[in-house]
Design an enzyme around this catalytic site. Structure first.
Site, PDB file in Angstrom:
ATOM      1  N   ASP A   1      14.976  -1.209   7.465  1.00  0.00           N
ATOM      2  CA  ASP A   1      15.784  -1.183   6.250  1.00  0.00           C
ATOM      3  C   ASP A   1      16.210   0.274   6.014  1.00  0.00           C
ATOM      4  O   ASP A   1      15.704   1.192   6.677  1.00  0.00           O
ATOM      5  CB  ASP A   1      14.928  -1.704   5.086  1.00  0.00           C
ATOM      6  CG  ASP A   1      15.609  -1.506   3.734  1.00  0.00           C
ATOM      7  OD1 ASP A   1      16.786  -1.915   3.598  1.00  0.00           O
ATOM      8  OD2 ASP A   1      14.990  -0.930   2.826  1.00  0.00           O
TER       9      ASP A   1
ATOM     10  N   ALA B   1      17.458   2.149   2.269  1.00  0.00           N
ATOM     11  CA  ALA B   1      16.925   2.735   1.032  1.00  0.00           C
ATOM     12  C   ALA B   1      15.509   2.235   0.739  1.00  0.00           C
ATOM     13  O   ALA B   1      15.247   1.038   0.694  1.00  0.00           O
ATOM     14  CB  ALA B   1      17.844   2.416  -0.147  1.00  0.00           C
TER      15      ALA B   1
ATOM     16  N   ALA C   1      15.367  -4.372 -12.920  1.00  0.00           N
ATOM     17  CA  ALA C   1      16.397  -3.829 -12.033  1.00  0.00           C
ATOM     18  C   ALA C   1      15.923  -3.809 -10.586  1.00  0.00           C
ATOM     19  O   ALA C   1      16.710  -3.992  -9.658  1.00  0.00           O
ATOM     20  CB  ALA C   1      16.785  -2.423 -12.479  1.00  0.00           C
TER      21      ALA C   1
ATOM     22  N   MET D   1      15.493  -6.231  -5.268  1.00  0.00           N
ATOM     23  CA  MET D   1      15.949  -5.192  -4.338  1.00  0.00           C
ATOM     24  C   MET D   1      15.924  -5.676  -2.892  1.00  0.00           C
ATOM     25  O   MET D   1      15.014  -6.385  -2.470  1.00  0.00           O
ATOM     26  CB  MET D   1      15.070  -3.945  -4.474  1.00  0.00           C
ATOM     27  CG  MET D   1      15.712  -2.698  -3.897  1.00  0.00           C
ATOM     28  SD  MET D   1      17.244  -2.246  -4.752  1.00  0.00           S
ATOM     29  CE  MET D   1      16.607  -1.623  -6.294  1.00  0.00           C
TER      30      MET D   1
ATOM     31  N   LYS E   1      24.291  -6.543  -2.898  1.00  0.00           N
ATOM     32  CA  LYS E   1      24.292  -6.043  -4.274  1.00  0.00           C
ATOM     33  C   LYS E   1      24.887  -7.021  -5.303  1.00  0.00           C
ATOM     34  O   LYS E   1      24.402  -7.101  -6.422  1.00  0.00           O
ATOM     35  CB  LYS E   1      25.002  -4.683  -4.341  1.00  0.00           C
ATOM     36  CG  LYS E   1      24.253  -3.594  -3.573  1.00  0.00           C
ATOM     37  CD  LYS E   1      22.814  -3.423  -4.074  1.00  0.00           C
ATOM     38  CE  LYS E   1      21.986  -2.485  -3.226  1.00  0.00           C
ATOM     39  NZ  LYS E   1      20.945  -3.164  -2.461  1.00  0.00           N
TER      40      LYS E   1
ATOM     41  N   HIS F   1      22.233  -9.322  -6.017  1.00  0.00           N
ATOM     42  CA  HIS F   1      21.243  -8.634  -6.842  1.00  0.00           C
ATOM     43  C   HIS F   1      21.636  -8.739  -8.321  1.00  0.00           C
ATOM     44  O   HIS F   1      20.797  -9.057  -9.174  1.00  0.00           O
ATOM     45  CB  HIS F   1      21.174  -7.162  -6.406  1.00  0.00           C
ATOM     46  CG  HIS F   1      20.036  -6.395  -6.987  1.00  0.00           C
ATOM     47  ND1 HIS F   1      19.215  -5.600  -6.232  1.00  0.00           N
ATOM     48  CD2 HIS F   1      19.582  -6.275  -8.266  1.00  0.00           C
ATOM     49  CE1 HIS F   1      18.305  -5.019  -7.008  1.00  0.00           C
ATOM     50  NE2 HIS F   1      18.519  -5.414  -8.250  1.00  0.00           N
TER      51      HIS F   1
ATOM     52  N   ARG G   1      20.175 -10.856   3.143  1.00  0.00           N
ATOM     53  CA  ARG G   1      18.792 -11.282   2.994  1.00  0.00           C
ATOM     54  C   ARG G   1      18.658 -12.330   1.891  1.00  0.00           C
ATOM     55  O   ARG G   1      19.418 -12.274   0.927  1.00  0.00           O
ATOM     56  CB  ARG G   1      17.920 -10.065   2.635  1.00  0.00           C
ATOM     57  CG  ARG G   1      17.913  -8.995   3.711  1.00  0.00           C
ATOM     58  CD  ARG G   1      17.246  -7.740   3.158  1.00  0.00           C
ATOM     59  NE  ARG G   1      17.359  -6.667   4.160  1.00  0.00           N
ATOM     60  CZ  ARG G   1      17.462  -5.379   3.823  1.00  0.00           C
ATOM     61  NH1 ARG G   1      17.493  -5.017   2.565  1.00  0.00           N
ATOM     62  NH2 ARG G   1      17.547  -4.470   4.771  1.00  0.00           N
TER      63      ARG G   1
ATOM     64  N   ASP H   1      10.734  -2.384   2.908  1.00  0.00           N
ATOM     65  CA  ASP H   1       9.901  -2.049   1.743  1.00  0.00           C
ATOM     66  C   ASP H   1       9.981  -3.060   0.610  1.00  0.00           C
ATOM     67  O   ASP H   1       9.413  -2.832  -0.456  1.00  0.00           O
ATOM     68  CB  ASP H   1      10.310  -0.669   1.213  1.00  0.00           C
ATOM     69  CG  ASP H   1      11.720  -0.664   0.635  1.00  0.00           C
ATOM     70  OD1 ASP H   1      12.677  -0.931   1.397  1.00  0.00           O
ATOM     71  OD2 ASP H   1      11.873  -0.417  -0.572  1.00  0.00           O
TER      72      ASP H   1
END
Length: 266
Positions: free
Chosen positions: A7, A9, A40, A44, A48, A51, A155, A181
């Site tokens: 990944d 970020a 928020a 993750m 986006k 998200h 994802r 992560d």
């Protein structure tokens, strides 16, 4: 092992994955709805706009939106929020592309093992162009990059991993490792049939800055790291490591397991 797919970020750049979090909070605030740091962060790793959609579907956020706007958020609201989010993120992205500690040395160790290095991201292709350019200037450049907008769905679907495998010419998938992560990273790796490894320090799941990690009471930090470890294991991780410096040795362990598996079937 023939390949590792990282990944971006929170795993290889942007310690703590702070760039998108700040912007998500701001775009909701501009519409009179305050969302928390945790809200928020929770989705993750997703594309986006997905998200944004996931935040809007949270019960507390939905209720707060209804209080402010008289009705629950609609798909039209999701699109409008995302249209605000994207340019705001672009304005700060180049400031959040510093490689995490141990990234360069880990990549060197993997290449010495002749392991190909791929990557996936919840960023769009245009966003990733900015991040990849800045990261490359600072010493990190994987062999392949695939973003959520280059495949039918991001994802937790496995398509980005499959496209990496094609670009890297690596097969079968069980000879590759997915490293990330977030919960969605773990699910992506599991769905792709890969060994799946979670990282804690610098992760969005831990959600701490490098300064927080360096100054926090040791017992509290261990508690938070244990919680993050549990979250990643529950999402399907085969292994969870403190940081990616442990990855080359872990790959040696996986190779031993694969060799034993082959011996068993001979």
């Amino acid at each position: 092992m023939k390949g590792v797919i990282f990944d971006w970020a929170g795993t290889t750049v942007d310690y703590g994955c702070f760039a998108p979090v700040q912007v998500f909070m701001e775009v909701f605030k501009q519409r009179g709805v305050e969302i928390t740091f945790e809200e928020a962060r929770a989705p993750m790793g997703l594309l986006k706009i997905d998200h944004v959609r996931a935040i809007c579907e949270m019960d507390r956020v939905k209720a707060e939106w209804k209080t402010v706007h008289g009705k629950a958020p609609t798909e039209q609201d999701v699109v409008a929020l995302y249209e605000d989010f994207e340019p705001m993120l672009f304005r700060i992205l180049d400031n959040y592309a510093d490689p995490l500690p141990h990234v360069q040395t880990t990549m060197e160790a993997l290449r010495e093992k002749q392991i190909a290095i791929g990557s996936t991201s919840g960023y769009t292709e245009e966003m990733m162009n900015v991040v990849a350019r800045e990261a490359s200037n600072k010493g990190y450049q994987p062999d392949a990059i695939v973003t959520s907008t280059e495949v039918p769905a991001g994802r937790p679907y496995p398509w980005m991993c499959y496209m990496n495998a094609m670009k890297l010419n690596v097969f079968p998938m069980k000879h590759m490792v997915k490293v990330g992560d977030t919960v969605s990273d773990m699910k992506e790796g599991v769905h792709a049939g890969m060994w799946t490894v979670g990282t804690i320090l610098g992760s969005s799941t831990l959600g701490l800055s490098q300064e927080d990690v360096n100054t926090m009471d040791e017992s509290l930090l261990k508690e938070k790291m244990a919680s993050a470890r549990d979250t990643l294991y529950e999402a399907g991780a085969d292994f969870v490591i403190d940081d990616i410096s442990a990855l080359p040795e872990l790959i040696d362990q996986i190779n031993t397991h694969l060799q034993e598996e082959v011996s068993t079937h001979v």
